[in-house]
Design an enzyme around this catalytic site. Structure first.
Site, short mmCIF file in Angstrom:
data_model
loop_
_atom_site.label_atom_id
_atom_site.label_comp_id
_atom_site.label_asym_id
_atom_site.label_seq_id
_atom_site.Cartn_x
_atom_site.Cartn_y
_atom_site.Cartn_z
CE LYS A 22 -1.91 1.71 4.05
NZ LYS A 22 -1.63 3.13 4.30
CG ASN A 23 2.12 2.84 3.55
OD1 ASN A 23 0.97 3.19 3.23
ND2 ASN A 23 2.47 2.62 4.81
NE ARG A 92 0.79 12.18 6.60
CZ ARG A 92 0.97 13.29 7.28
NH1 ARG A 92 -0.05 14.06 7.58
NH2 ARG A 92 2.17 13.64 7.68
CB CYS A 116 -5.01 6.36 10.58
SG CYS A 116 -5.57 4.94 9.63
NE ARG A 121 -0.26 10.27 9.98
CZ ARG A 121 -0.70 9.31 9.19
NH1 ARG A 121 -1.94 8.93 9.22
NH2 ARG A 121 0.13 8.72 8.36
N PRO A 122 1.79 16.50 11.40
CG PRO A 122 3.59 17.56 12.46
CD PRO A 122 2.66 16.39 12.59
CB ILE A 123 2.54 18.37 5.98
CG1 ILE A 123 1.86 19.74 5.86
CG2 ILE A 123 1.48 17.29 6.10
CD1 ILE A 123 1.17 19.93 4.52
CG ASP A 304 2.54 1.37 9.54
OD1 ASP A 304 2.20 2.28 10.31
OD2 ASP A 304 2.94 1.57 8.38
CB ILE A 326 6.22 6.58 14.87
CG1 ILE A 326 7.42 5.62 14.78
CG2 ILE A 326 6.03 7.35 13.56
CD1 ILE A 326 8.74 6.22 14.39
NE ARG A 396 -7.48 4.57 4.57
CZ ARG A 396 -6.71 5.33 5.32
NH1 ARG A 396 -7.08 5.66 6.54
NH2 ARG A 396 -5.57 5.77 4.87
N1 EPU Z 1 6.29 14.26 11.22
C1 EPU Z 1 6.41 15.58 11.52
N2 EPU Z 1 6.47 16.48 10.49
C2 EPU Z 1 6.39 16.10 9.20
C3 EPU Z 1 6.28 14.73 8.90
C4 EPU Z 1 6.22 13.82 9.94
O1 EPU Z 1 6.46 15.98 12.68
O2 EPU Z 1 6.44 16.96 8.32
C5 EPU Z 1 6.19 13.27 12.31
C6 EPU Z 1 4.79 12.66 12.30
O3 EPU Z 1 3.89 13.40 13.07
C7 EPU Z 1 5.03 11.30 12.86
C8 EPU Z 1 6.45 10.96 12.39
O4 EPU Z 1 7.07 12.19 12.06
O5 EPU Z 1 5.02 11.36 14.25
C9 EPU Z 1 6.52 10.02 11.22
O6 EPU Z 1 5.82 10.52 10.13
P1 EPU Z 1 6.12 10.09 8.62
O7 EPU Z 1 6.13 11.31 7.78
O8 EPU Z 1 7.31 9.20 8.59
O9 EPU Z 1 4.85 9.21 8.27
P2 EPU Z 1 3.83 9.39 7.08
O10 EPU Z 1 4.55 9.62 5.83
O11 EPU Z 1 2.75 10.30 7.48
C10 EPU Z 1 3.93 6.85 6.41
C11 EPU Z 1 2.89 5.79 6.24
C12 EPU Z 1 2.33 5.39 7.59
C13 EPU Z 1 3.48 4.92 8.48
C14 EPU Z 1 4.58 5.99 8.56
C15 EPU Z 1 5.80 5.53 9.33
C16 EPU Z 1 1.97 6.29 4.07
C17 EPU Z 1 0.84 6.80 3.28
N3 EPU Z 1 1.83 6.29 5.39
O12 EPU Z 1 3.22 7.93 7.03
O13 EPU Z 1 1.45 4.33 7.35
O14 EPU Z 1 2.99 4.67 9.77
O15 EPU Z 1 4.99 6.36 7.24
O16 EPU Z 1 6.32 4.38 8.78
O17 EPU Z 1 2.98 5.85 3.53
C18 EPU Z 1 -0.31 2.86 7.88
O18 EPU Z 1 -0.05 2.27 6.80
O19 EPU Z 1 -1.09 2.39 8.74
C19 EPU Z 1 0.33 4.14 8.12
C20 EPU Z 1 -0.11 4.99 9.04
#
Ligand code: EPU
Length: 417
Positions: A22-23, A92, A116, A121-123, A304, A326, A396
């Site tokens: 998926k990811n 996401r 989720c 989850r900030p960007i 995950d 995380i 999902r």
């Molecule tokens: N974070 C920040 N700022 C950012 C980005 C992330 O503070 O700009 C923090 C997040 O709040 C979080 C941590 O860093 O606490 C990790 O976030 P990351 O960006 O690595 O995760 P993501 O890209 O939002 C993807 C997967 C998630 C998986 C995580 C970690 C996708 C679509 N989602 O999320 O998958 O948990 O990486 O491996 O690829 C799932 O499949 O159930 C799922 C949630």
């Protein structure tokens, strides 16, 4: 609302075949827009997140042809339109379109992504990457207007190895002028899969899978054929299931190396697992012992799989401690596991599990994707009937879940109520 009804306590044996990741898929699909030519993806998982991405692609005028497991993406006639929030808030990964549309058109307007509700989850890291590459960002009520006269390569150090920010940096860097270097990059196999596909399209990416990724931008990219890697989280969930109720349960079409953090812990627990070239065979037994885990980015223990793993720890002997580093809010399955007979207490991001508890069927609620998976495993192990509400979340990320489980002997039914 969709519910799963499970008659638990049955031994499961046979083979479960794992689908595409998926990811990976959710990053590869937006990345296919970097070319004007057709790209064919195979091993595309049959999950609802992919249906939402298909709706987004079609909304912006991309022609999508789907057949069993494959997807042809033809962006020849696409337009740079604002994706409706009703679509982008469903997952996401919608923010990967921020990167692909910015890279393709030099500007994009898009809403804050969904996903989720497992933490804030900030960007900010993605926005930092875009700024470093020359973009100007304006935010008005969760709508981001991002534009750049010219995207230029830069050297960026992420504050944390964010998967999403790394994906976005790789996508934009592939089209930016000059060289982009990302330090403290995420090392997940899905990032390597993305880099492999982009390289087939003509990009120049090295170092994916390590903490430093170098990208030399290329103005024109071409279409390609790409086979998506197997889903290590789907695979890990079923391997854990095998340790709970398996009798020669074989999980196939996997890359076992991607599951090392899990299989090491299973060995530590005394689990009966056999690791082959592209499959794992698991047998359950009653003498597993508790272990401690701490979630980390790859190659550490994946967040995950934390929730499904807690279900196994609830049935193992002794005490286990789980630290979730995380996400702030990834223990929402625990009150329901306790309702089913587990003995787990939580304090902030640490869960303490006192094991060897017998689980019994209950009515429970799935709050997020992996919480659903945790409760599904608990329901399959428990005596009696379990009903899980809100399993839309589960669909999902897990394809053909009732078929895959029924084929190995589970009694499970998906109902709409
Ligand atoms: N974070 C920040 N700022 C950012 C980005 C992330 O503070 O700009 C923090 C997040 O709040 C979080 C941590 O860093 O606490 C990790 O976030 P990351 O960006 O690595 O995760 P993501 O890209 O939002 C993807 C997967 C998630 C998986 C995580 C970690 C996708 C679509 N989602 O999320 O998958 O948990 O990486 O491996 O690829 C799932 O499949 O159930 C799922 C949630």
């Amino acid at each position: 609302m969709k519910v799963l009804e499970i008659e638990g306590g049955r031994t499961l044996s046979g083979t479960i075949r794992i689908g595409g990741a998926k990811n990976s898929a959710v990053a590869l699909i937006p990345a296919c827009l970097l070319t004007n030519n057709k790209t064919t993806l195979t091993n595309v998982p049959d999950i609802t997140d992919i249906n939402v991405l298909t709706d987004i692609l079609e909304y912006v005028g991309v022609k999508v042809t789907r057949a069993s497991g494959s997807m042809i993406i033809d962006p020849e006639n696409m337009e740079n339109k604002i994706i409706p929030e009703s679509l982008s808030s469903k997952l996401r990964a919608s923010y990967y379109f921020m990167a692909s549309l910015l890279a393709k058109y030099g500007k994009v307007s898009i809403h804050f992504p969904g996903g989720c509700k497992i933490g804030s989850r900030p960007i900010d890291q993605t926005l930092k990457v875009f700024k470093a590459l020359g973009a100007n960002i304006e935010e008005e009520e969760f709508l981001f207007n991002i534009s750049a006269d010219e995207l230029k390569g830069a050297e960026i150090t992420l504050d944390m190895p964010s998967v999403g920010a790394t994906v976005n940096a790789v996508i934009v860097g592939s089209k930016a002028k000059g060289t982009t270097i990302i330090h403290n990059a995420a090392r997940e196999p899905e990032i390597t899969d993305l880099a492999n596909m982009l390289n087939k399209m003509g990009a120049h990416i090295t170092g994916a899978g390590t903490s430093t990724i170098k990208i030399v931008g290329e103005e024109v990219l071409d279409g390609c054929f790409h086979d998506i890697i197997p889903d290590r989280i789907e695979a890990g969930t079923y391997v854990i299931l095998g340790a709970l109720v398996g009798s020669y349960l074989r999980i196939e079409n996997i890359i076992p190396e991607h599951l090392n953090a899990l299989t090491d812990k299973l060995h530590e627990m005394g689990a009966d697992i056999e690791i082959n070239q592209d499959s794992i065979v698991v047998n359950a037994h009653d003498n597993l012992i508790g272990v401690n885990i701490k979630t980390l980015g790859y190659p550490g223990f994946p967040t995950d799989l934390q929730q499904p793993f807690v279900t196994l720890l609830a049935t193992a002997h002794g005490k286990s401690i789980v630290e979730e580093t995380i996400y702030e809010n990834r223990f929402m399955n625990i009150p329901y596991l306790n309702k089913m007979g587990a003995n787990i207490s939580t304090k902030e991001r640490v869960a303490t599990i006192l094991g060897a508890n017998k689980l019994h069927g209950e009515e429970v609620i799935g709050t997020d994707l992996r919480a659903c998976a945790s409760l599904l495993l608990a329901g399959l192990k428990a005596d009696g009937k379990t009903v899980i509400q809100n399993v839309e979340h589960l669909l999902r990320g897990y394809e053909e879940i009732t078929e895959k489980l029924s084929n190995v002997g589970a009694k499970i039914e998906l109902k709409e109520i």
